[in-house]
Design an enzyme around this catalytic site. Structure first.
Site, PDB file in Angstrom:
ATOM      1  N   LYS A 110      -0.034  14.468   0.917  1.00 14.79           N
ATOM      2  CA  LYS A 110      -1.425  14.670   0.497  1.00 14.79           C
ATOM      3  C   LYS A 110      -1.715  16.153   0.205  1.00 14.79           C
ATOM      4  O   LYS A 110      -2.711  16.499  -0.394  1.00 14.79           O
ATOM      5  CB  LYS A 110      -2.385  14.125   1.547  1.00 14.79           C
ATOM      6  CG  LYS A 110      -2.314  12.594   1.703  1.00 14.79           C
ATOM      7  CD  LYS A 110      -3.292  12.101   2.746  1.00 14.79           C
ATOM      8  CE  LYS A 110      -3.106  10.625   3.101  1.00 14.79           C
ATOM      9  NZ  LYS A 110      -3.739   9.716   2.117  1.00 14.79           N
TER      10      LYS A 110
ATOM     11  N   THR B  82      -8.975   5.981  -1.929  1.00 12.35           N
ATOM     12  CA  THR B  82     -10.297   5.364  -2.092  1.00 12.35           C
ATOM     13  C   THR B  82     -11.377   6.414  -1.862  1.00 12.35           C
ATOM     14  O   THR B  82     -12.491   6.275  -2.369  1.00 12.35           O
ATOM     15  CB  THR B  82     -10.486   4.192  -1.100  1.00 12.35           C
ATOM     16  OG1 THR B  82     -10.020   4.601   0.187  1.00 12.35           O
ATOM     17  CG2 THR B  82      -9.724   2.965  -1.559  1.00 12.35           C
TER      18      THR B  82
ATOM     19  N   LYS C 193      -9.229  13.549   4.669  1.00 10.03           N
ATOM     20  CA  LYS C 193      -8.318  12.413   4.688  1.00 10.03           C
ATOM     21  C   LYS C 193      -7.275  12.677   5.756  1.00 10.03           C
ATOM     22  O   LYS C 193      -7.241  13.766   6.332  1.00 10.03           O
ATOM     23  CB  LYS C 193      -7.644  12.247   3.321  1.00 10.03           C
ATOM     24  CG  LYS C 193      -7.012  13.562   2.791  1.00 10.03           C
ATOM     25  CD  LYS C 193      -6.389  13.395   1.406  1.00 10.03           C
ATOM     26  CE  LYS C 193      -7.403  13.423   0.294  1.00 10.03           C
ATOM     27  NZ  LYS C 193      -7.294  12.329  -0.646  1.00 10.03           N
ATOM     28  N   ARG C 194      -6.398  11.657   6.038  1.00 10.66           N
ATOM     29  CA  ARG C 194      -5.314  11.904   6.970  1.00 10.66           C
ATOM     30  C   ARG C 194      -4.516  13.145   6.542  1.00 10.66           C
ATOM     31  O   ARG C 194      -4.379  13.421   5.357  1.00 10.66           O
ATOM     32  CB  ARG C 194      -4.388  10.682   7.036  1.00 10.66           C
ATOM     33  CG  ARG C 194      -4.979   9.509   7.789  1.00 10.66           C
ATOM     34  CD  ARG C 194      -5.268   9.836   9.238  1.00 10.66           C
ATOM     35  NE  ARG C 194      -4.051   9.947  10.002  1.00 10.66           N
ATOM     36  CZ  ARG C 194      -3.651   9.077  10.913  1.00 10.66           C
ATOM     37  NH1 ARG C 194      -4.407   8.039  11.211  1.00 10.66           N
ATOM     38  NH2 ARG C 194      -2.521   9.243  11.562  1.00 10.66           N
TER      39      ARG C 194
ATOM     40  N   LYS D 100     -15.163   7.326  -3.736  1.00 10.23           N
ATOM     41  CA  LYS D 100     -16.428   7.571  -3.023  1.00 10.23           C
ATOM     42  C   LYS D 100     -17.056   8.886  -3.481  1.00 10.23           C
ATOM     43  O   LYS D 100     -18.262   8.968  -3.725  1.00 10.23           O
ATOM     44  CB  LYS D 100     -16.187   7.598  -1.502  1.00 10.23           C
ATOM     45  CG  LYS D 100     -15.734   6.252  -0.950  1.00 10.23           C
ATOM     46  CD  LYS D 100     -15.064   6.353   0.424  1.00 10.23           C
ATOM     47  CE  LYS D 100     -14.300   5.056   0.712  1.00 10.23           C
ATOM     48  NZ  LYS D 100     -13.358   5.177   1.847  1.00 10.23           N
TER      49      LYS D 100
ATOM     50  N   HIS E 283       0.795  -1.231   0.000  1.00 13.98           N
ATOM     51  CA  HIS E 283       0.000   0.000   0.000  1.00 13.98           C
ATOM     52  C   HIS E 283       0.820   1.270   0.000  1.00 13.98           C
ATOM     53  O   HIS E 283       0.257   2.362   0.137  1.00 13.98           O
ATOM     54  CB  HIS E 283      -0.930   0.041   1.215  1.00 13.98           C
ATOM     55  CG  HIS E 283      -1.938  -1.047   1.260  1.00 13.98           C
ATOM     56  ND1 HIS E 283      -3.205  -0.914   0.724  1.00 13.98           N
ATOM     57  CD2 HIS E 283      -1.868  -2.296   1.758  1.00 13.98           C
ATOM     58  CE1 HIS E 283      -3.880  -2.037   0.920  1.00 13.98           C
ATOM     59  NE2 HIS E 283      -3.084  -2.898   1.543  1.00 13.98           N
TER      60      HIS E 283
HETATM   61  C1  26Q Z   1       3.409   0.533  10.437  1.00 18.14           C
HETATM   62  C2  26Q Z   1       4.282   0.199  11.472  1.00 18.14           C
HETATM   63  C3  26Q Z   1       4.100   0.741  12.731  1.00 18.14           C
HETATM   64  C4  26Q Z   1       3.044   1.612  12.959  1.00 18.14           C
HETATM   65  C5  26Q Z   1       2.184   1.932  11.930  1.00 18.14           C
HETATM   66  C6  26Q Z   1       2.370   1.402  10.655  1.00 18.14           C
HETATM   67  C7  26Q Z   1       1.441   1.749   9.579  1.00 18.14           C
HETATM   68  C8  26Q Z   1       0.073   1.823   9.839  1.00 18.14           C
HETATM   69  C9  26Q Z   1      -0.809   2.139   8.837  1.00 18.14           C
HETATM   70  C10 26Q Z   1       1.865   1.991   8.280  1.00 18.14           C
HETATM   71  C11 26Q Z   1       0.956   2.298   7.280  1.00 18.14           C
HETATM   72  C12 26Q Z   1      -0.396   2.382   7.554  1.00 18.14           C
HETATM   73  C13 26Q Z   1      -1.422   2.713   6.567  1.00 18.14           C
HETATM   74  C14 26Q Z   1      -1.240   2.875   5.276  1.00 18.14           C
HETATM   75  C15 26Q Z   1      -2.352   3.243   4.388  1.00 18.14           C
HETATM   76  O1  26Q Z   1      -3.469   3.471   4.832  1.00 18.14           O
HETATM   77  N1  26Q Z   1      -2.124   3.314   3.062  1.00 18.14           N
HETATM   78  C16 26Q Z   1      -3.193   3.667   2.130  1.00 18.14           C
HETATM   79  O2  26Q Z   1      -3.805   2.471   1.677  1.00 18.14           O
HETATM   80  C17 26Q Z   1      -4.941   2.747   0.884  1.00 18.14           C
HETATM   81  C18 26Q Z   1      -5.599   1.432   0.546  1.00 18.14           C
HETATM   82  O3  26Q Z   1      -4.843   0.741  -0.386  1.00 18.14           O
HETATM   83  C19 26Q Z   1      -4.552   3.539  -0.357  1.00 18.14           C
HETATM   84  O4  26Q Z   1      -5.719   3.873  -1.050  1.00 18.14           O
HETATM   85  C20 26Q Z   1      -3.787   4.799   0.022  1.00 18.14           C
HETATM   86  O5  26Q Z   1      -3.315   5.443  -1.131  1.00 18.14           O
HETATM   87  C21 26Q Z   1      -2.636   4.436   0.951  1.00 18.14           C
HETATM   88  O6  26Q Z   1      -1.998   5.617   1.415  1.00 18.14           O
END
Ligand code: 26Q
Length: 825
Positions: free
Chosen positions: A564, A666, A558-559, A670, A367
């Site tokens: 972004k 995503t 979004k975040r 929407k 991702h």
């Molecule tokens: C990893 C290690 C320790 C702590 C946190 C994390 C961590 C947590 C969440 C690393 C990444 C995430 C989340 C990533 C994420 O949400 N990516 C998004 O995924 C979506 C679904 O595929 C995409 O549409 C987005 O583009 C992408 O940013």
């Protein structure tokens, strides 16, 4: 206003009297006997719980049927491993999927309760940070709908994503507490508990590949199951979340000797594992507790699926035929080593057989390509916490590098970049490499992102395994994001193109011939207007600000992250503000700028951007010159429920990431499905949205990912970029010198200085092109017929982004499992 459009949900006839009466009796029974409350003293919250319990009974019937069916046919099953499931509320969604909204409304009305008053009381299940977690939730609903046997595995966090308040313009976090009123959807399964080991030592078993691992510490993983119901109750999937429990919750001896804290230490240490969701997106927090979470849920899930498999099929060798294990990013990547361990040490398989079973069952979704976001763990930490797994990872690496050396000498030069161990940064395990090598298929989440995987981060691995990477573009469930969030639009579409659009979303294209029809446009616009009025009421409530629903609602939700580029948006907003003030009497397109989103608590620049947005809002919203032309709002505590409110009320969707950095997005899907027009870069799935809606129906701007890469390689001086970009110098100067922070004039000096030093995210580079695109948006808005044609065209062309399509692609090409729903969208 056309009354036909002001209907509520897509549904057939009015509910039968007998069904309403039956439901009244079930709710009353649940209130009395499950909650122990008399109707005369019940609060709204009690009614909600009783109603959920009554509804749950219906779901359980479907759930049992689905599960039995897949057992009876010995079907292959998907296990979706994800540290995040961002579900939001379930009551309205389940009612809608079971076509019971009206029955419930009437039943409650007879009990003197208003359905609309109790729905918002349900807390969001916010067991995720953002896109990746919400994707997992959409996929659970789509597997239920399309009949793919699926069980999602994750952690039952006591505390989901933090609550956000905005105080004096700053983000303030507080713990979220979704379980405080108990969770009526879940079933605790005490019988499904597994031991998870940590630490300790390993001893080889003579004459075999087996090793005896004696963990120094053990915790229990206890299962909690929640059914996820599909559209029209066609099927149900299971979400199984693990809670950590101490093996010895209380050391009585210690307690008796007066060491009351010591007596509870083991319990606190164990329970900490499922206590809180790591509140960070894209940038991983390298904390030991996070690694414990990752191993905890991965091990519990694999033990559980192996036990189920063996019970039914008896033979562990059949695993790849009967089980597909999908890793949602690298968070469960330890599954590769854990499955090897279970097969070799517990089931006595030899290495090569274990390896072919492991790689035959596992697949991995990536991702993100941001280097700082790729998970790595220090070898020393894994050695200490999971000694046996470290041995296995080394052995996998040795076998893999051996194969590389033997296969083609040209690759020999790449050994360092291919290795599962990064030797440059103090020896760390590259989790993405582990997941890649241990999977039969690795997928990206949009066409562009998948190509970038092949060309950048995974290029060396891709050379060795050229068939392994594939693309499955993300999808969203139309049940929640169209039917649920926008029932009025759904009713209009059902009315004009036929009810069956709700069963076959690809029929949305039948709306296309109506895009230029004045009467249809008017009905479409009326619905948008009603959704905007509803959002305006929330804005009034939350912020005390009155906004005019005839303005263009322009949303970026979004975040908060530098890539972004909320920063770009707010800087352009300032340029617009200045322009309106300079020429107040021009025919400006009135705009409401809507922002919402959370920043990781340690992400300083992201928090400063939130602060800036709020500071700009307070200046702009109090200026009478721009009063009815421009307003800026930052809605606090962005979550799934807020998205459901904002998306159907938006005219313009901001998808403006630096090209090459947003894997898919995503939210973009929407918004487009609800008819919002996109302003965006050629990034992630925006590219595919453009292909579908046509370039006249999307406002694209900015550098392409290739141009961004080149610019980063040899950046131009930022002074030069600023000098040749109209308005930019003034905007930067105003922010830097405190025009929006009069009580603290230096607040943004650092932020702007950083930007002048290094334009990593192309905020300066893309400013002009963004501003031009915004001007084109404003012009289109003034031509009302053209605007609504664009908007309707977006809805008509976006059914392909349904998660039913996405799940269908996974089922066919990755999981190799037939889905009931094979219709192409
Ligand atoms: C990893 C290690 C320790 C702590 C946190 C994390 C961590 C947590 C969440 C690393 C990444 C995430 C989340 C990533 C994420 O949400 N990516 C998004 O995924 C979506 C679904 O595929 C995409 O549409 C987005 O583009 C992408 O940013």
């Amino acid at each position: 206003m056309n009354d036909q459009t002001i209907d509520t949900a897509p549904r057939a006839a009015a509910p039968a009297e007998s069904e309403v009466a039956q439901l009244v009796s079930e709710i009353t029974k649940r209130l009395t006997y499950s909650l122990g409350k008399d109707p005369s003293v019940a609060q709204n919250h009690d009614w909600l719980t009783a109603s959920i319990l009554a509804l749950r009974d219906r779901i359980i019937d479907v759930w049992r049927r689905s599960t039995k069916e897949s057992y009876a046919h010995g079907r292959k099953r998907v296990y979706y491993l994800s540290l995040e499931f961002l579900i939001g509320r379930s009551f309205a969604d389940a009612l809608s999927n079971l076509q019971m909204t009206e029955t419930m409304r009437q039943a409650l009305a007879r009990l003197g309760v208003d359905l609309d008053a109790i729905e918002p009381i349900e807390p969001d299940a916010a067991l995720g940070n953002g896109g990746l977690g919400r994707l997992a939730a959409c996929y659970m609903e789509s597997t239920a709908t399309t009949g793919v046997p699926c069980l999602g595995y994750g952690i039952r966090y006591d505390h989901g994503l933090f609550k956000q308040q905005i105080i004096d313009g700053h983000q303030v976090e507080s713990p979220e507490d979704w379980l405080s009123f108990r969770n009526p959807w879940e079933f605790e399964r005490r019988e499904s508990a597994y031991q998870i080991g940590f630490g300790g030592s390993c001893a080889a078993v003579n004459g075999s590949a087996q090793v005896n691992w004696t963990p120094g510490e053990r915790v229990f993983a206890v299962a909690y199951d929640t059914p996820v119901i599909g559209w029209r109750g066609s099927g149900a999937s299971t979400l199984r979340l693990w809670r950590a429990q101490a093996v010895h919750p209380l050391h009585l001896e210690m307690f008796n000797t007066g060491d009351h804290m010591g007596a509870l230490t083991e319990r606190y240490r164990a329970e900490a594992i499922s206590n809180v969701l790591y509140p960070s997106d894209t940038s991983p927090a390298g904390q030991e507790l996070r690694l414990r979470q990752e191993y905890f849920f991965t091990s519990a899930s694999l033990q559980d699926l192996l036990r189920r498999h063996l019970k039914q099929f008896k033979d562990v060798r059949l695993l790849p035929d009967k089980v597909a294990i999908q890793l949602n990013d690298t968070h469960p990547a330890l599954a590769v080593a854990e499955l090897m361990r279970l097969l070799i040490d517990d089931h006595q398989l030899d290495w090569s057989e274990a390896w072919s079973i492991t790689t035959g069952a596992i697949s991995y979704t990536n991702h993100t390509l941001l280097p700082e976001a790729l998970e790595t763990w220090p070898v020393s930490l894994i050695e200490r916490l999971l000694p046996r797994h470290m041995q296995i990872i080394f052995a996998i690496n040795a076998q893999f590098l051996d194969l590389v050396r033997r296969s083609d000498e040209h690759h020999a030069a790449d050994l360092a970049s291919l290795s599962l161990i990064d030797e440059q940064n103090g020896r760390r395990v590259r989790m993405s490499h582990l997941a890649f090598v241990g999977s039969h298929t690795v997928n990206g989440v949009s066409a562009l992102h998948t190509n970038l995987m092949r060309q950048t981060v995974f290029a060396p691995l891709h050379k060795i395994y050229p068939q392994r990477i594939t693309n499955v573009t993300n999808g969203i469930t139309p049940r929640r994001w169209l039917f649920g969030a926008n029932p009025k639009l759904t009713a209009l579409l059902s009315d004009v193109i036929g009810e069956d659009v709700t069963d076959d979303i690809s029929r949305l294209s039948k709306a296309l011939p109506h895009a230029r029809d004045a009467a249809f446009q008017e009905r479409f616009a009326d619905i948008r207007r009603l959704n905007k009025e509803r959002l305006a009421r929330t804005i009034k409530q939350e912020l005390g600000l009155t906004v005019d629903p005839t303005m263009l609602f322009d949303a970026q939700i979004k975040r908060i992250h530098e890539y972004k580029r909320q920063f770009l948006n707010i800087l352009e907003t300032i340029a617009l503000y200045d322009a309106i003030r300079a020429e107040p009497y021009r025919d400006w397109t009135p705009r409401l700028k809507i922002f919402a989103g959370k920043a990781a608590s340690t992400y300083h620049s992201a928090k400063l951007i939130i602060n800036l947005i709020n500071d700009v809002a307070s200046v702009v919203n109090n200026d009478i010159t721009t009063r009815d032309r421009l307003k800026v709002v930052f809605l606090p505590n962005y979550n799934v429920s807020l998205a459901e409110l904002v998306i159907p009320a938006s005219d313009l969707s901001e998808q403006i990431s630096t090209a090459g950095m947003e894997a898919s997005g995503t939210g973009n899907m929407k918004f487009a499905l609800n008819g919002a027009v996109t302003i965006g870069t050629l990034d992630g799935a925006n590219v595919e949205i453009r292909e579908r809606v046509g370039e006249d129906n999307i406002f694209v701007f900015g550098k392409t990912s290739a141009e961004v890469a080149r610019e980063r390689e040899a950046p131009r001086a930022t002074e030069e970029v600023i000098a040749e970009t109209p308005y930019l110098a003034d905007v930067l100067e105003a922010v830097a010198t405190g025009a929006f922070s009069p009580t603290d004039r230096n607040r943004y000096a650092g932020l702007i200085a950083d930007l002048r030093r290094d334009d990593r995210f192309m905020v300066l580079n893309d400013f002009r092109s963004y501003r031009d695109a915004q001007r084109r948006v404003s012009e289109r808005w003034l031509d009302r017929r053209a605007w609504w044609e664009t908007s309707i065209t977006n809805t008509a062309h976006c059914s392909w982004f349904s998660s039913d399509r996405a799940v269908g692609e996974y089922a066919e090409r990755i999981w190799r499992i037939p889905s009931r729903e094979a219709k192409p969208a």
